[in-house]
Design an enzyme around this catalytic site. Structure first.
Site: not given
Ligand code: FAD
Ligand code: NAP
Length: 347
Positions: A165, A237, A332
């Site tokens: 991340r 998250s 995050e």
């Molecule tokens: P924004 O929120 O608009 O921007 C985020 C940051 O990036 C800001 O600092 C912004 O200035 C910068 N930015 C955006 N676009 C650009 C650009 N073109 N150039 C330069 N800077 C830029 N993330 C995960 O990694 N895994 C997940 O599974 C995941 N699940 C999510 C689930 C939900 C329900 C929600 C609400 C969020 C989740 N996220 C997850 C977080 C998020 O969706 C991601 O990080 C996504 O990539 C953000 O995209 P955005 O366009 O909304 O960025």
């Molecule tokens: P989950 O599957 O219930 O797992 C809980 C946590 O355990 C996760 O954070 C995941 O790490 C870790 N995990 C589970 N199984 C794993 C494996 N086999 N090996 C390594 N790590 C493991 O998680 P969840 O909340 O339902 O989300 C599902 C996936 O979507 C996850 O990968 C999570 O990161 C992603 N997610 C991200 C965001 C965001 O905003 N960043 C939001 C929602 C969901 P990791 O997070 O490293 O995968």
């Protein structure tokens, strides 16, 4: 010349629905508008905020500069060889739609990243990841606008210094560049990653799952487990999973035998959601902000609150986790804005 809107509410442009204004705002549907907005910000010495889908940021207060929502579109198939297909997507493309387009065209690898909100341009910022896949494995290069020099250049995937991340865009290049497009190198033959427990279970009944089956399973799982920001405003998250060394992990495990953790290149990755849940925060609410009742890692805004309240709750959780486990939780999403202007006042 681009026309910037003054005193624009960003409430509908961030998935937490936090009320905050930007001094100026523009939706840039093409590069010319983007360049003009950037030039104007520079001329007036104002800070710049590039916005995608607003799903990974917290608006602590009003933004005293120019906010540009990037809405450039376009997906182009480039060269290919027997194993790989190179594809370029413009920054404003919806991430989920892009993943769907890839599968429909037989370009594979991104299936596990389905239904992540936001744009293609934001995917390298925090090296989006889910269910065992990180986008870094499929990014060949990022095309960017260097704000200091005005130059457009390319950064190879390797030079993006991707981590868990994390990337160079959260460090050295933070707010220094605009990502214009991303070139992906995608598989022409599927190689499914189905190790995560929930996914393996969802696909257990299918003899030879296809990328489309995997995509569908990820979408269904996410719809079941994660709050839809359109219904319950959130940014996914709120904290990163902390990584500790193995000695520290063993100490923690002795004191907390149920500790959920996974091996990581740097040591052991602790499930932050488990720590927060065990500390009793799941379902907690403090007026308009709280912790989701099924996902302890997700902070929610139920309406009528602001970024300062949400961040105050986050700080309480961080302090409690530090006290109980000696573990620091890192926020995050990225935080923007200064204290809100008093009601009725504008720039
Ligand atoms: P924004 O929120 O608009 O921007 C985020 C940051 O990036 C800001 O600092 C912004 O200035 C910068 N930015 C955006 N676009 C650009 C650009 N073109 N150039 C330069 N800077 C830029 N993330 C995960 O990694 N895994 C997940 O599974 C995941 N699940 C999510 C689930 C939900 C329900 C929600 C609400 C969020 C989740 N996220 C997850 C977080 C998020 O969706 C991601 O990080 C996504 O990539 C953000 O995209 P955005 O366009 O909304 O960025
Ligand atoms: P989950 O599957 O219930 O797992 C809980 C946590 O355990 C996760 O954070 C995941 O790490 C870790 N995990 C589970 N199984 C794993 C494996 N086999 N090996 C390594 N790590 C493991 O998680 P969840 O909340 O339902 O989300 C599902 C996936 O979507 C996850 O990968 C999570 O990161 C992603 N997610 C991200 C965001 C965001 O905003 N960043 C939001 C929602 C969901 P990791 O997070 O490293 O995968």
């Amino acid at each position: 010349m681009v026309e910037l809107q003054a005193n624009t509410w960003l409430t509908r442009y961030n998935t937490l629905r936090l009320p905050a204004r930007s001094r100026y705002f523009v939706c840039a549907t093409d590069r010319t508008l983007l360049l003009q907005a950037v030039a104007q910000a520079r001329r007036d010495e104002l800070p710049l905020l590039i916005l995608g889908g607003g799903s990974n940021l917290v608006l602590r207060g009003d933004f005293p500069g120019v906010c540009v929502q990037l809405a450039t579109r376009g997906i182009t198939a480039n060269q290919w060889d027997s194993d790989w297909q190179w594809v370029t997507a413009q920054a404003g493309e919806s991430w989920h739609d892009f993943v769907r387009t890839c599968i429909a065209n037989g370009w594979y690898g991104l299936e596990n990243l389905a239904l992540i909100p936001g744009t293609v341009g934001a995917c390298p910022i925090q090296n989006i990841g889910a269910y065992g896949v990180e986008v870094k494995d499929y990014i060949d290069a990022v095309e960017l606008l260097d704000l200091a020099s005005g130059e457009v250049r390319e950064l190879s995937g390797q030079d993006c210094r991707f981590g868990y991340r994390d990337s160079i865009f959260k460090g050295e290049l933070r707010d220094q560049v605009v990502i214009l497009s991303v070139r992906f190198r995608l598989r022409r033959t599927p190689q499914l990653v189905i190790g995560y427990q929930g996914l393996a279970e969802a696909l257990a009944g299918i003899a030879d799952p296809s990328p489309q089956d995997l995509f569908d399973a990820v979408v269904a799982l996410r719809q079941r487990k994660l709050p839809d920001p359109a219904q319950i405003p959130n940014v996914g998250s709120f904290f990163k999973n902390p990584v500790v060394d193995r000695a520290r992990y063993r100490q923690l495990l002795t004191r907390h035998p149920g500790l959920v953790a996974y091996p990581d290149a740097q040591g052991m990755k602790l499930a932050a959601g488990w720590l927060i849940d065990q500390a009793g925060w799941k379902g907690f609410s403090d007026g308009p902000v709280g912790v989701h009742r099924q996902q302890a890692l997700v902070l929610v805004h139920t309406g009528g609150g602001d970024g300062a309240q949400l961040l105050a709750l986050a700080a309480r959780i961080q302090a409690d986790i530090q006290r109980r486990y000696g573990v620091a939780l890192e926020i995050e999403p990225r935080i923007y804005g200064s204290p809100r202007l008093p009601a009725g006042l504008c720039w």
